[in-house]
Motif scaffolding. Sequence first.
Motif, PDB file in Angstrom:
ATOM      1  N   ASP A 178      96.616-106.766   3.833  1.00  0.00           N
ATOM      2  CA  ASP A 178      95.642-107.353   4.535  1.00  0.00           C
ATOM      3  C   ASP A 178      94.306-106.291   4.531  1.00  0.00           C
ATOM      4  O   ASP A 178      94.144-105.241   4.837  1.00  0.00           O
ATOM      5  CB  ASP A 178      95.626-107.679   6.016  1.00  0.00           C
ATOM      6  CG  ASP A 178      94.724-108.330   6.924  1.00  0.00           C
ATOM      7  OD1 ASP A 178      93.786-109.080   6.177  1.00  0.00           O
ATOM      8  OD2 ASP A 178      94.771-108.164   8.039  1.00  0.00           O
ATOM      9  N   PRO A 179      93.318-106.819   3.905  1.00  0.00           N
ATOM     10  CA  PRO A 179      93.095-108.314   3.221  1.00  0.00           C
ATOM     11  C   PRO A 179      93.826-108.327   2.050  1.00  0.00           C
ATOM     12  O   PRO A 179      93.822-107.175   1.317  1.00  0.00           O
ATOM     13  CB  PRO A 179      91.442-108.403   3.002  1.00  0.00           C
ATOM     14  CG  PRO A 179      90.958-106.908   2.775  1.00  0.00           C
ATOM     15  CD  PRO A 179      91.976-106.248   3.838  1.00  0.00           C
ATOM     16  N   GLU A 180      94.059-109.474   1.563  1.00  0.00           N
ATOM     17  CA  GLU A 180      94.812-109.748   0.374  1.00  0.00           C
ATOM     18  C   GLU A 180      94.062-109.262  -0.726  1.00  0.00           C
ATOM     19  O   GLU A 180      92.784-109.826  -0.948  1.00  0.00           O
ATOM     20  CB  GLU A 180      95.174-111.349   0.210  1.00  0.00           C
ATOM     21  CG  GLU A 180      96.031-111.506  -1.063  1.00  0.00           C
ATOM     22  CD  GLU A 180      96.759-112.908  -0.882  1.00  0.00           C
ATOM     23  OE1 GLU A 180      97.130-113.557  -1.929  1.00  0.00           O
ATOM     24  OE2 GLU A 180      96.415-113.433   0.326  1.00  0.00           O
ATOM     25  N   PRO A 181      94.452-108.652  -1.820  1.00  0.00           N
ATOM     26  CA  PRO A 181      93.855-108.351  -2.804  1.00  0.00           C
ATOM     27  C   PRO A 181      93.611-109.175  -3.702  1.00  0.00           C
ATOM     28  O   PRO A 181      94.359-109.972  -4.012  1.00  0.00           O
ATOM     29  CB  PRO A 181      94.494-106.821  -3.341  1.00  0.00           C
ATOM     30  CG  PRO A 181      95.978-107.232  -3.058  1.00  0.00           C
ATOM     31  CD  PRO A 181      95.764-107.651  -1.701  1.00  0.00           C
ATOM     32  N   PRO A 182      92.440-109.217  -4.916  1.00  0.00           N
ATOM     33  CA  PRO A 182      92.265-110.292  -5.732  1.00  0.00           C
ATOM     34  C   PRO A 182      93.542-110.049  -6.805  1.00  0.00           C
ATOM     35  O   PRO A 182      93.841-108.903  -6.939  1.00  0.00           O
ATOM     36  CB  PRO A 182      90.858-109.914  -6.301  1.00  0.00           C
ATOM     37  CG  PRO A 182      90.625-108.272  -5.797  1.00  0.00           C
ATOM     38  CD  PRO A 182      91.411-108.148  -4.720  1.00  0.00           C
ATOM     39  N   VAL A 183      93.669-110.995  -7.367  1.00  0.00           N
ATOM     40  CA  VAL A 183      94.632-111.227  -8.560  1.00  0.00           C
ATOM     41  C   VAL A 183      93.995-110.326  -9.768  1.00  0.00           C
ATOM     42  O   VAL A 183      92.912-110.612 -10.130  1.00  0.00           O
ATOM     43  CB  VAL A 183      95.282-112.461  -8.873  1.00  0.00           C
ATOM     44  CG1 VAL A 183      96.216-112.457 -10.338  1.00  0.00           C
ATOM     45  CG2 VAL A 183      95.923-113.085  -7.844  1.00  0.00           C
ATOM     46  N   ASP A 184      94.755-109.640 -10.400  1.00  0.00           N
ATOM     47  CA  ASP A 184      94.189-108.859 -11.597  1.00  0.00           C
ATOM     48  C   ASP A 184      95.199-109.288 -12.679  1.00  0.00           C
ATOM     49  O   ASP A 184      96.442-108.694 -12.482  1.00  0.00           O
ATOM     50  CB  ASP A 184      94.126-107.352 -11.415  1.00  0.00           C
ATOM     51  CG  ASP A 184      93.374-106.662 -12.605  1.00  0.00           C
ATOM     52  OD1 ASP A 184      93.741-107.000 -13.716  1.00  0.00           O
ATOM     53  OD2 ASP A 184      92.826-105.668 -12.128  1.00  0.00           O
ATOM     54  N   PRO A 185      94.600-109.935 -13.687  1.00  0.00           N
ATOM     55  CA  PRO A 185      95.487-110.301 -14.614  1.00  0.00           C
ATOM     56  C   PRO A 185      96.213-109.107 -15.637  1.00  0.00           C
ATOM     57  O   PRO A 185      97.283-109.255 -16.024  1.00  0.00           O
ATOM     58  CB  PRO A 185      94.945-111.295 -15.555  1.00  0.00           C
ATOM     59  CG  PRO A 185      93.395-110.737 -15.457  1.00  0.00           C
ATOM     60  CD  PRO A 185      93.327-110.436 -13.950  1.00  0.00           C
ATOM     61  N   ASP A 186      95.684-108.073 -15.496  1.00  0.00           N
ATOM     62  CA  ASP A 186      96.104-106.805 -16.121  1.00  0.00           C
ATOM     63  C   ASP A 186      97.364-106.274 -15.470  1.00  0.00           C
ATOM     64  O   ASP A 186      97.970-105.152 -16.063  1.00  0.00           O
ATOM     65  CB  ASP A 186      95.066-105.732 -16.458  1.00  0.00           C
ATOM     66  CG  ASP A 186      93.857-106.386 -17.416  1.00  0.00           C
ATOM     67  OD1 ASP A 186      94.474-107.268 -18.319  1.00  0.00           O
ATOM     68  OD2 ASP A 186      92.733-105.937 -17.122  1.00  0.00           O
ATOM     69  N   ARG A 187      97.558-106.474 -14.108  1.00  0.00           N
ATOM     70  CA  ARG A 187      98.567-105.905 -13.405  1.00  0.00           C
ATOM     71  C   ARG A 187      99.933-106.376 -13.785  1.00  0.00           C
ATOM     72  O   ARG A 187     100.156-107.756 -13.591  1.00  0.00           O
ATOM     73  CB  ARG A 187      98.224-105.913 -11.875  1.00  0.00           C
ATOM     74  CG  ARG A 187      99.145-105.090 -10.918  1.00  0.00           C
ATOM     75  CD  ARG A 187      98.907-105.171  -9.556  1.00  0.00           C
ATOM     76  NE  ARG A 187      97.384-105.123  -9.303  1.00  0.00           N
ATOM     77  CZ  ARG A 187      96.765-103.822  -8.908  1.00  0.00           C
ATOM     78  NH1 ARG A 187      97.647-102.747  -8.985  1.00  0.00           N
ATOM     79  NH2 ARG A 187      95.565-103.558  -8.762  1.00  0.00           N
TER      80      ARG A 187
ATOM     81  N   PRO B  34     106.217 -95.502 -13.669  1.00  0.00           N
ATOM     82  CA  PRO B  34     105.795 -96.667 -12.863  1.00  0.00           C
ATOM     83  C   PRO B  34     106.726 -97.820 -13.394  1.00  0.00           C
ATOM     84  O   PRO B  34     107.010 -97.774 -14.469  1.00  0.00           O
ATOM     85  CB  PRO B  34     104.492 -96.641 -13.214  1.00  0.00           C
ATOM     86  CG  PRO B  34     104.276 -95.961 -14.537  1.00  0.00           C
ATOM     87  CD  PRO B  34     105.283 -94.711 -14.447  1.00  0.00           C
ATOM     88  N   VAL B  35     106.869 -98.867 -12.673  1.00  0.00           N
ATOM     89  CA  VAL B  35     107.697 -99.914 -12.994  1.00  0.00           C
ATOM     90  C   VAL B  35     107.050-101.225 -13.184  1.00  0.00           C
ATOM     91  O   VAL B  35     106.932-101.960 -13.851  1.00  0.00           O
ATOM     92  CB  VAL B  35     109.020 -99.970 -12.227  1.00  0.00           C
ATOM     93  CG1 VAL B  35     109.933-101.255 -12.402  1.00  0.00           C
ATOM     94  CG2 VAL B  35     109.953 -98.666 -12.335  1.00  0.00           C
ATOM     95  N   ALA B  36     106.439-101.621 -12.060  1.00  0.00           N
ATOM     96  CA  ALA B  36     105.521-102.819 -11.853  1.00  0.00           C
ATOM     97  C   ALA B  36     104.649-102.672 -10.693  1.00  0.00           C
ATOM     98  O   ALA B  36     104.655-101.708  -9.992  1.00  0.00           O
ATOM     99  CB  ALA B  36     106.648-104.155 -11.406  1.00  0.00           C
ATOM    100  N   GLY B  37     103.470-103.500 -10.854  1.00  0.00           N
ATOM    101  CA  GLY B  37     102.587-103.765 -10.021  1.00  0.00           C
ATOM    102  C   GLY B  37     101.508-102.686  -9.910  1.00  0.00           C
ATOM    103  O   GLY B  37     100.747-102.241  -9.211  1.00  0.00           O
TER     104      GLY B  37
END
Length: 287
Positions: free
Chosen positions: A133-142, A220-223
Amino acid sequence: MTKTSIGGHGARAALPTLRSFALLAGLALLPSAPAAAQGKLDARYEVTLAGLPVGKGSWVVDISDDQYSASASGGTSGLLKAFASGSGTGGSQGRIVGGALVPQVYSATVLSKKSETIRMSLNAGNIKEFSIDPEPPVDPDRIPVTDAHRRGVSDPMTGSLLRVPGTADPLGPEACRTGGAIFDGRMRYELKLDYKRMERVKAEKGYSGPVVVCAVYFTPVAGYIPDRAAIKWLASQRNIEAWFAPIAGTRILVPFRMMIPTPFGMGVLEATQFVTQATPPRVAKTQ
């Protein structure tokens, strides 16, 4: 230890490194075996970068016979505060089952120019619910985090408590022969430890004695966004160290000192106060 927003070209260049240091300072390891646990820790830390103070923080851990809590707070100081101020808090609570720490809830809040709060609930090592919170924007590269990535993990605060199996002195090479998975509400990653050496430390207040020094390797694995400089830097490092000291009355070790090389000099998180004491087990009431 917090994320901060820093103005100026040079300061912006330093930001990924400072965030990387904050990430590893919350060292996260899964339990390798059940551990006896009856003790408390009240610690204060100072963070330096190339010998210059950039932050301070505190860490309190309370472990009883059937439950535990851990909380931390910190903020920027010294040179870094001239660019931007930031502070943060975090905490975890859970049960002790068969000697092992089983997290149930975790939260972390960062306050700077923008505030962010992460909350998670866990059950037997699996994430039940989580929110930012606040919800982060969606990043297509993530790289997306899947349901599978949120199983068999620990939260960062609980994961900072390294459990050593057996009955021998927990301060030894065996303490470093472990690793584990962590989910911090945003990113899923792995940490692996290897034994390096033994050292002795002396806090300004509290603990004086031996520590076991472990090499730390981050994967790192994801996110995360693969092209981010901070992630690439952390994943490539082979000289990150964590110096572990014991919580009295337990087989649990926590970081007394961490050393992370950066492009701007050595980053060091070190305890100035490390007051720890064993607490007696509760005596069952009798009629």
